[in-house]
Motif scaffolding. Structure first.
Motif, PDB file in Angstrom:
ATOM      1  N   LEU A  30      34.174  57.024   9.947  1.00 20.71           N
ATOM      2  CA  LEU A  30      34.605  56.654   8.599  1.00 20.71           C
ATOM      3  C   LEU A  30      35.960  57.295   8.323  1.00 20.71           C
TER       4      LEU A  30
ATOM      5  N   LEU B 218      34.632  52.025   9.175  1.00 18.81           N
ATOM      6  CA  LEU B 218      34.972  51.352   7.926  1.00 18.81           C
ATOM      7  C   LEU B 218      35.824  52.302   7.077  1.00 18.81           C
TER       8      LEU B 218
ATOM      9  N   ASP C 148      36.064  51.208   0.779  1.00 15.85           N
ATOM     10  CA  ASP C 148      35.545  49.835   0.848  1.00 15.85           C
ATOM     11  C   ASP C 148      34.025  49.834   0.947  1.00 15.85           C
ATOM     12  N   MET C 149      33.466  50.656   1.830  1.00 13.51           N
ATOM     13  CA  MET C 149      32.019  50.636   2.027  1.00 13.51           C
ATOM     14  C   MET C 149      31.254  51.236   0.856  1.00 13.51           C
TER      15      MET C 149
ATOM     16  N   LYS D 158      37.086  42.308   0.085  1.00 15.36           N
ATOM     17  CA  LYS D 158      35.724  42.073   0.560  1.00 15.36           C
ATOM     18  C   LYS D 158      35.729  41.118   1.754  1.00 15.36           C
TER      19      LYS D 158
ATOM     20  N   LEU E 116      32.855  43.553   6.126  1.00 18.11           N
ATOM     21  CA  LEU E 116      32.558  44.734   5.322  1.00 18.11           C
ATOM     22  C   LEU E 116      31.136  44.692   4.767  1.00 18.11           C
ATOM     23  N   ARG E 117      30.356  45.708   5.064  1.00 21.92           N
ATOM     24  CA  ARG E 117      29.063  45.896   4.411  1.00 21.92           C
ATOM     25  C   ARG E 117      29.249  46.979   3.354  1.00 21.92           C
ATOM     26  N   GLN E 118      28.938  46.640   2.099  1.00 27.45           N
ATOM     27  CA  GLN E 118      29.103  47.579   0.991  1.00 27.45           C
ATOM     28  C   GLN E 118      27.792  48.333   0.794  1.00 27.45           C
ATOM     29  N   TYR E 119      27.831  49.651   1.005  1.00 26.54           N
ATOM     30  CA  TYR E 119      26.622  50.465   0.967  1.00 26.54           C
ATOM     31  C   TYR E 119      26.319  51.042  -0.415  1.00 26.54           C
TER      32      TYR E 119
END
Length: 271
Positions: free
Chosen positions: A28, A221, A225-226, A234, A238-241
């Motif tokens: 990260l 990532l 963003d994440m 987006k 991208l996976r948004q956690y």
């Protein structure tokens, strides 16, 4: 749950062992002390002090404006917080492309002044002299192929790279060349999943993907963003956690409301 202390300090050698064992590598970005401390304590293997700080920290459209001094400042803040992860620092645009001597001076400054563990440089055989010179000084180098944001004006778009056979073949040859030079890992950004798999299988050093599918040896990532702090970026990969943008908005609005209504500070919060 934090796994701080359960795994030894991450080194370039350990990343190589992880690839050999089939253990995926987590990476990260971080740009400041507080965020880096949380990321490190969460067990992330590699922290990248990315030139993406130009975007998420300074509000620039591209990564090009950030300077070597800026990168050293961010990296110094991150290194102070990190006890376990390998800290890799982006070498910014304009500080290594001119000559191998300039590249060496820039990377020595990064290592001496920030305490970072390694550097990352964008490009293939066209920067081989710079990479070789930096490696000759004992500085570990992570490569970066595919979509290279520092060359965005050359590409003219952030679209997927290496979809055509000629560019794909060059990327494979570049990856092999970076390995031959002595790079310890390579970031593969926004390339077809099948190509990323082929590259990962054709070299013995770890590959770290971003928008390159599941078959790289690790993933990276941008932390803003994440976590959902940035709202206008987006991409498909991208996976948004989390949605920290919403949580932070609500917290700030509640703070303002409590001040306006004189609910804060109350008697217990006063001396």
């Amino acid at each position: 749950m934090s796994i701080q202390g359960k795994i030894k300090i991450v080194t370039t050698h350990q990343l190589q062992e992880m690839k050999s064992k089939g253990e995926k590598i987590s990476m990260l970005t971080a740009y400041d002390y507080s965020m880096a401390k949380i990321i490190d304590q969460s067990g992330v293997d590699v922290i990248l002090v990315g030139d993406s700080a130009s975007n998420v920290m300074a509000g620039n459209e591209t990564t090009l404006p950030i300077t070597l001094d800026h990168m050293i400042w961010h990296a110094t803040s991150v290194v102070k917080a990190v006890k376990r992860a390998l800290v890799v620092v982006d070498v910014p645009f304009g500080s290594y492309q001119g000559s191998s001597s300039e590249a060496l001076r820039s990377c020595i400054r990064i290592m001496k002044e920030s305490g970072g563990h390694a550097v990352k440089m964008e490009g293939g055989v066209e920067i081989k002299e710079s990479i070789s010179r930096v490696l000759s000084a004992g500085i570990p180098v992570m490569g970066h192929l595919g979509l290279t944001p520092q060359s965005i004006y050359k590409f003219g778009t952030y679209t997927v790279r290496a979809k055509e056979e000629a560019e794909a073949n060059k990327l494979i040859e570049d990856a092999k060349a970076l390995q031959e030079l002595g790079c310890f890992a390579i970031v593969l950004e926004k390339i077809p999943s099948k190509l990323a798999k082929k590259v990962s299988e054709s070299i013995s050093i770890p590959t770290i993907g971003i928008g390159a599918g599941p078959n790289t040896d690790g993933q990276v990532l941008v932390v803003h963003d994440m976590l959902g702090i940035t709202q206008d970026f987006k991409p498909r990969f991208l996976r948004q956690y989390a949605d920290l943008n919403k949580i932070m908005h609500e917290a700030f609005e509640n703070y303002v409301s409590d001040i306006k209504s004189q609910k804060f500070p109350n008697e217990k919060e006063s001396y």
